[in-house]
Design an enzyme around this catalytic site. Sequence first.
Site, short mmCIF file in Angstrom:
data_model
loop_
_atom_site.label_atom_id
_atom_site.label_comp_id
_atom_site.label_asym_id
_atom_site.label_seq_id
_atom_site.Cartn_x
_atom_site.Cartn_y
_atom_site.Cartn_z
CG ASP A 95 -0.29 0.01 2.65
OD1 ASP A 95 -0.24 0.72 3.73
OD2 ASP A 95 0.54 -1.28 3.01
CD GLU A 187 -3.61 4.62 10.17
OE1 GLU A 187 -3.34 4.38 11.10
OE2 GLU A 187 -3.96 4.88 8.88
#
Length: 292
Positions: A95, A187
């Site tokens: 990613d 997150e």
Amino acid sequence: MPPRKQPSAKQILKPKPRATTKRKPAAKKKSNPSEFPKYTVIALILLSPFYYGYVLKMASSSWRWLLDIGEDQHYRKYRSFNIRIPTRYKIHGIDVSYAQGKINWQRVAAMEEDSVRIKFAFIKATEGLLTVDPYFKRNWREAPKVGITCGAYHFFRPKKNGLWQARFFLQNVNVEAGDLPCVVDIERLDGTSPQNMRKELTSFIKHIEKHTGAKPIIYTGLSFYKDYLDGYFDSYPLWIAHYNQQELKMADGTNWQFWQHSETARIDGINHTVDFDAFRGDSTSFYNLLLR
């Protein structure tokens, strides 16, 4: 009669010359025509680059075997990637975002060690309500050209309206059949409550699911998932970050599909360290996950 002349001692000791017979020259050994093809084949093999390629490959395999003595065969060091890789998984990817800079995707696709190669990439597209990743358009255009399957992700800000964030994301990402499902990266709480975070996150994923026809993937860290998400989004596929471990320790039945197991991989064509990921299933499962 005159006396008979006696031979001298010198004449008695001198041997008579031996009669010599002329030797016939030795016949030349006739060569066996059948030997030529054999020697020719051997010479061709020894001079062939394929032969030396085979020898080098065997030497390389033997050297790697020596270096790997004592390592877990299912979680060993891949020196090209500079990380340990869980080899029970056969589909690997990365990613990326602006942090990796300008990427040479041809070199990324060409990189391979012991059958491990990059088959998919999650690419950052947007963040919050205003930020578009400066490298998104280029990465989104160039990676598929070299056969890498792509998915776009949004970095979620829990204090911002979830529906507006979803609309902003879709304004900047043109998803097509064959892409991976969209991803929401959650997150942190950013100072809001877990309840409010889950409320806005639900608004985001519902809007994405409605407009793409597929459940978006939720990306998060293992601790954040256990603290704030476990039990709330069980029907959605998960992508979990959990580094430098042999296995992802999730409860049985958890719907995780991707595992981000390292953040320090080295990839040809990328000048910065990269997150490295594994897909949980086989090629059929991977294909079935793609957008239709």
